[in-house]
Motif scaffolding. Structure first.
Motif, mmCIF file in Angstrom:
data_model
loop_
_atom_site.group_PDB
_atom_site.id
_atom_site.type_symbol
_atom_site.label_atom_id
_atom_site.label_comp_id
_atom_site.label_asym_id
_atom_site.label_seq_id
_atom_site.Cartn_x
_atom_site.Cartn_y
_atom_site.Cartn_z
ATOM 1 N N ASP A 130 0.983 -1.293 -0.310
ATOM 2 C CA ASP A 130 0.400 0.124 -0.286
ATOM 3 C C ASP A 130 1.161 1.094 -0.399
ATOM 4 O O ASP A 130 0.486 2.222 0.379
ATOM 5 N N SER A 131 2.231 1.592 -1.033
ATOM 6 C CA SER A 131 3.080 1.899 -0.729
ATOM 7 C C SER A 131 2.560 3.778 -1.252
ATOM 8 O O SER A 131 3.178 4.770 -1.279
ATOM 9 N N MET A 132 1.812 3.394 -2.134
ATOM 10 C CA MET A 132 1.079 4.362 -3.099
ATOM 11 C C MET A 132 0.030 4.685 -3.011
ATOM 12 O O MET A 132 -1.076 4.995 -4.125
ATOM 13 N N ASN A 133 -0.950 3.988 -2.514
ATOM 14 C CA ASN A 133 -2.868 4.054 -2.181
ATOM 15 C C ASN A 133 -2.933 5.793 -1.444
ATOM 16 O O ASN A 133 -4.382 5.370 -1.780
ATOM 17 N N ASP A 134 -2.318 6.899 -1.756
ATOM 18 C CA ASP A 134 -2.486 7.924 -1.806
ATOM 19 C C ASP A 134 -2.227 9.021 -2.707
ATOM 20 O O ASP A 134 -2.136 9.869 -2.484
ATOM 21 N N LEU A 135 -1.504 7.691 -4.110
ATOM 22 C CA LEU A 135 -1.364 8.980 -4.650
ATOM 23 C C LEU A 135 -2.298 9.903 -5.123
ATOM 24 O O LEU A 135 -3.579 9.185 -5.246
ATOM 25 N N ARG A 136 -2.027 11.297 -5.880
ATOM 26 C CA ARG A 136 -2.978 11.941 -6.839
ATOM 27 C C ARG A 136 -2.882 11.511 -8.098
ATOM 28 O O ARG A 136 -1.253 12.995 -8.005
ATOM 29 N N PRO A 137 -3.417 12.031 -8.485
ATOM 30 C CA PRO A 137 -4.363 11.867 -8.877
ATOM 31 C C PRO A 137 -5.447 10.601 -8.514
ATOM 32 O O PRO A 137 -6.730 10.294 -8.763
ATOM 33 N N LYS A 183 7.568 5.260 -6.652
ATOM 34 C CA LYS A 183 8.316 6.505 -5.460
ATOM 35 C C LYS A 183 7.805 7.304 -6.497
ATOM 36 O O LYS A 183 7.997 7.434 -7.574
ATOM 37 N N GLN A 184 7.664 8.751 -5.581
ATOM 38 C CA GLN A 184 7.393 10.255 -6.679
ATOM 39 C C GLN A 184 8.239 10.975 -6.304
ATOM 40 O O GLN A 184 8.742 11.251 -4.735
ATOM 41 N N ILE A 185 9.118 11.480 -7.546
ATOM 42 C CA ILE A 185 10.098 13.235 -7.302
ATOM 43 C C ILE A 185 9.955 13.777 -6.060
ATOM 44 O O ILE A 185 9.335 14.067 -7.035
ATOM 45 N N GLU A 186 10.727 14.292 -5.241
ATOM 46 C CA GLU A 186 10.736 15.412 -4.785
ATOM 47 C C GLU A 186 11.923 16.149 -4.760
ATOM 48 O O GLU A 186 13.155 15.541 -4.676
ATOM 49 N N ILE A 187 12.762 17.157 -5.945
ATOM 50 C CA ILE A 187 13.825 17.785 -6.148
ATOM 51 C C ILE A 187 14.767 18.246 -4.981
ATOM 52 O O ILE A 187 13.508 19.498 -5.344
ATOM 53 N N TYR A 188 15.021 18.259 -4.079
ATOM 54 C CA TYR A 188 16.494 19.310 -3.839
ATOM 55 C C TYR A 188 17.629 20.111 -4.080
ATOM 56 O O TYR A 188 18.062 19.232 -4.706
ATOM 57 N N GLU A 189 17.981 20.936 -3.778
ATOM 58 C CA GLU A 189 19.191 21.377 -4.339
ATOM 59 C C GLU A 189 19.997 20.387 -3.533
ATOM 60 O O GLU A 189 21.366 20.143 -4.890
ATOM 61 N N ASP A 190 20.112 20.072 -2.675
ATOM 62 C CA ASP A 190 21.354 19.583 -2.298
ATOM 63 C C ASP A 190 21.197 17.586 -2.221
ATOM 64 O O ASP A 190 22.181 16.551 -2.148
ATOM 65 N N ARG A 191 19.827 18.045 -2.576
ATOM 66 C CA ARG A 191 19.469 15.459 -2.946
ATOM 67 C C ARG A 191 18.600 15.638 -3.120
ATOM 68 O O ARG A 191 17.862 16.455 -3.248
ATOM 69 N N THR A 192 17.797 14.705 -3.607
ATOM 70 C CA THR A 192 16.769 14.002 -4.179
ATOM 71 C C THR A 192 15.936 13.132 -3.745
ATOM 72 O O THR A 192 16.489 12.028 -2.673
ATOM 73 N N GLU A 193 14.615 13.066 -3.097
ATOM 74 C CA GLU A 193 13.710 12.644 -2.172
ATOM 75 C C GLU A 193 12.976 11.871 -3.143
ATOM 76 O O GLU A 193 12.206 11.571 -3.737
ATOM 77 N N PHE A 194 12.401 10.342 -3.088
ATOM 78 C CA PHE A 194 11.911 9.523 -3.734
ATOM 79 C C PHE A 194 10.830 9.056 -2.043
ATOM 80 O O PHE A 194 11.030 8.267 -1.764
ATOM 81 N N HIS A 195 9.491 9.638 -2.906
ATOM 82 C CA HIS A 195 8.390 9.072 -2.061
ATOM 83 C C HIS A 195 7.519 8.145 -1.840
ATOM 84 O O HIS A 195 6.580 7.991 -3.002
ATOM 85 N N PRO A 196 7.009 7.791 -1.203
ATOM 86 C CA PRO A 196 5.645 6.955 -0.981
ATOM 87 C C PRO A 196 4.589 8.120 -1.042
ATOM 88 O O PRO A 196 4.662 9.140 -0.462
ATOM 89 N N SER A 198 1.266 7.434 0.533
ATOM 90 C CA SER A 198 0.149 6.228 1.579
ATOM 91 C C SER A 198 -0.274 6.455 2.771
ATOM 92 O O SER A 198 0.317 8.095 3.500
ATOM 93 N N ASN A 199 -0.644 6.486 3.198
ATOM 94 C CA ASN A 199 -2.034 6.400 4.326
ATOM 95 C C ASN A 199 -1.021 5.351 5.111
ATOM 96 O O ASN A 199 -1.919 5.358 7.027
ATOM 97 N N ASN A 200 -0.787 4.618 5.366
ATOM 98 C CA ASN A 200 -0.066 4.091 5.971
ATOM 99 C C ASN A 200 1.687 4.735 6.515
ATOM 100 O O ASN A 200 2.427 5.142 5.324
#
Length: 236
Positions: A130-137, A183-196, A198-200
């Protein structure tokens, strides 16, 4: 088989010695010596890319032994439906032992052609958990199949940006254990984050500083850009 054993295997097949590989790859002779002695599980930077390019293999094959079959057609397909290779299961936080002796024929399914990348390979993964069960849309649910474009085929044409949904591969224990997850990507100046998404709360992001190489013996790599989600209704 370790990655350096695959490298040695390809060198033997090509009839190359270490000096020849060094000349063709741009990687120093001393470094190649160390790699072939098995002294480095996870080379830093783009060494694997250079070595893979030199021997005519993909990065993911050299590092992990994963074969992504090339398309039989070099020119873009004009068909509305194309064949996509079924690669495996995506499941967050679940590392599986790499089966290096799996000789079974790769399974393929038919999927709509990716109009944006008609010349790239299409890969499919079955979703567990269930790691992506709250992905939008649109959430990605257990039992779904995600269709991804092989990132290796489009990396030079696509700039990663916030909000992209990708298939991420993590390996550990010298490549013996592997996790595939969406995962969904979030990019920052010094790092890349890969996010679930999920409501878990047990699912946590993967945070990579500067490059896609972790400092704890775990390697992180994007292998697919998710382009579609399929679901078959039960009962038939």
């Amino acid at each position: 088989m370790k990655w350096w054993e695959r490298l040695q295997q390809e060198m033997d097949a090509l009839g190359w010695n270490k000096a020849e590989l060094s000349k063709r790859s741009g990687v120093s002779y001393d470094s190649i010596n160390k790699y072939l002695r098995g002294e480095t599980d996870n080379p830093r930077g783009n060494v694997i890319d250079k070595l893979a390019d030199a021997i005519g293999r993909s990065r993911v094959w050299l590092r992990d032994g994963v074969v992504l079959e090339p398309q039989s057609e070099v020119s873009p397909s004009l068909a509305k439906w194309v064949q996509a290779r079924k690669v495996g299961i995506v499941s967050a936080s679940l590392f599986r032992e790499v089966d290096e002796f799996d000789q079974s024929e790769p399974e393929e399914i038919t999927v709509p052609r990716d109009e944006k990348f008609p010349d790239a390979r299409q890969l499919t993964f079955d979703v567990e958990g269930d790691s992506m069960n709250d992905l939008r849309p649109r959430p990605i649910m257990p039992g779904d199949t995600v269709v991804a474009t092989a990132y290796e085929d489009i990396a030079g044409r696509v700039v990663l940006r916030d909000g992209m949904v990708v298939v991420v591969q993590r390996t550990r224990d010298g490549g013996h254990m592997r996790e595939w997850s969406v995962k969904q990507i979030e990019i920052y100046e010094d790092r890349t984050e890969f996010h679930p998404r999920s409501n878990n709360p047990k699912h946590k992001p993967i945070v990579v500083q500067r490059q896609f190489d972790a400092d704890d013996g775990v390697t992180v790599e994007i292998i697919g850009l998710v382009r579609m989600v399929l679901n078959t209704m039960p009962g038939f």
